[in-house]
Design a protein around this motif. Structure first.
Motif, PDB file in Angstrom:
ATOM      1  N   VAL A 161      -0.654   8.333  -1.484  1.00  0.00           N
ATOM      2  CA  VAL A 161      -0.495   9.117  -2.705  1.00  0.00           C
ATOM      3  C   VAL A 161      -1.229  10.436  -2.512  1.00  0.00           C
ATOM      4  O   VAL A 161      -2.388  10.443  -2.098  1.00  0.00           O
ATOM      5  N   PRO A 200       2.043   6.803  -7.419  1.00  0.00           N
ATOM      6  CA  PRO A 200       2.011   5.554  -6.641  1.00  0.00           C
ATOM      7  C   PRO A 200       3.410   4.976  -6.487  1.00  0.00           C
ATOM      8  O   PRO A 200       4.242   5.084  -7.386  1.00  0.00           O
ATOM      9  N   ARG A 260      -4.806   9.953  -0.696  1.00  0.00           N
ATOM     10  CA  ARG A 260      -5.535   8.684  -0.610  1.00  0.00           C
ATOM     11  C   ARG A 260      -4.507   7.572  -0.496  1.00  0.00           C
ATOM     12  O   ARG A 260      -3.322   7.779  -0.731  1.00  0.00           O
ATOM     13  N   TYR A 261      -4.981   6.390  -0.151  1.00  0.00           N
ATOM     14  CA  TYR A 261      -4.144   5.198  -0.152  1.00  0.00           C
ATOM     15  C   TYR A 261      -4.427   4.410  -1.428  1.00  0.00           C
ATOM     16  O   TYR A 261      -5.558   4.389  -1.917  1.00  0.00           O
ATOM     17  N   LEU A 262      -3.395   3.735  -1.928  1.00  0.00           N
ATOM     18  CA  LEU A 262      -3.546   2.887  -3.104  1.00  0.00           C
ATOM     19  C   LEU A 262      -2.962   1.514  -2.794  1.00  0.00           C
ATOM     20  O   LEU A 262      -1.788   1.398  -2.456  1.00  0.00           O
ATOM     21  N   TRP A 292       1.053  12.716  -6.685  1.00  0.00           N
ATOM     22  CA  TRP A 292       0.122  11.612  -6.930  1.00  0.00           C
ATOM     23  C   TRP A 292       0.792  10.421  -7.626  1.00  0.00           C
ATOM     24  O   TRP A 292       0.168   9.734  -8.430  1.00  0.00           O
ATOM     25  N   ASP A 329      -5.407  -1.789  -7.960  1.00  0.00           N
ATOM     26  CA  ASP A 329      -5.947  -0.452  -8.198  1.00  0.00           C
ATOM     27  C   ASP A 329      -7.069  -0.124  -7.207  1.00  0.00           C
ATOM     28  O   ASP A 329      -8.066   0.505  -7.548  1.00  0.00           O
ATOM     29  N   TYR A 330      -6.900  -0.566  -5.951  1.00  0.00           N
ATOM     30  CA  TYR A 330      -7.869  -0.339  -4.880  1.00  0.00           C
ATOM     31  C   TYR A 330      -7.493   0.945  -4.135  1.00  0.00           C
ATOM     32  O   TYR A 330      -6.522   0.986  -3.392  1.00  0.00           O
ATOM     33  N   TRP A 331      -8.247   2.017  -4.374  1.00  0.00           N
ATOM     34  CA  TRP A 331      -8.056   3.304  -3.712  1.00  0.00           C
ATOM     35  C   TRP A 331      -8.969   3.372  -2.487  1.00  0.00           C
ATOM     36  O   TRP A 331     -10.116   2.964  -2.553  1.00  0.00           O
ATOM     37  N   VAL A 336       0.866  -1.178   0.000  1.00  0.00           N
ATOM     38  CA  VAL A 336       0.000   0.000   0.000  1.00  0.00           C
ATOM     39  C   VAL A 336       0.900   1.225   0.000  1.00  0.00           C
ATOM     40  O   VAL A 336       1.887   1.282   0.729  1.00  0.00           O
ATOM     41  N   ASN A 388     -11.077  13.014  -1.992  1.00  0.00           N
ATOM     42  CA  ASN A 388      -9.848  12.691  -1.272  1.00  0.00           C
ATOM     43  C   ASN A 388      -9.966  12.941   0.224  1.00  0.00           C
ATOM     44  O   ASN A 388     -10.749  13.784   0.658  1.00  0.00           O
TER      45      ASN A 388
END
Length: 91
Positions: A29, A37, A65-67, A35, A71-73, A26, A86
């Motif tokens: 970002v 990753p 946000r977390y990534l 932004w 591709d799970y934000w 994880v 956000n």
């Protein structure tokens, strides 16, 4: 969870998540890393959590946000606010 340490003109912010939720790598970002990753990947720490620390300008607001894998934000539950898309962090 967010941990903060105030310095002279900066704030060290540590982004903290459980070691296995969500599973896999994880990264955090946001505007502070353009932004991108993979720039700030959370790493395991001794208390069963994983974390990454970022130095940010004091008295500013940062969207992030977390990534995770696939591709799970997702957002930070303990953020200082939310702008509709956000999580927001106030330093």
């Amino acid at each position: 969870m967010l941990e903060r340490k105030l310095l002279k003109d900066r704030t060290q912010v540590t982004f903290v998540l459980p070691a296995d939720t969500p599973p896999g790598p994880v990264s955090v970002v946001g505007d502070f890393n353009e932004w991108k990753p993979g720039t700030h990947v959370l790493e395991p720490r001794g208390d069963g959590m994983r974390a990454v620390t970022v130095g940010l300008q004091a008295k500013s607001v940062h969207p992030f946000r977390y990534l995770a894998v696939g591709d799970y934000w997702f957002d930070e539950d303990h953020a200082d606010g939310h702008d509709g898309t956000n999580s927001l962090l106030h330093t």
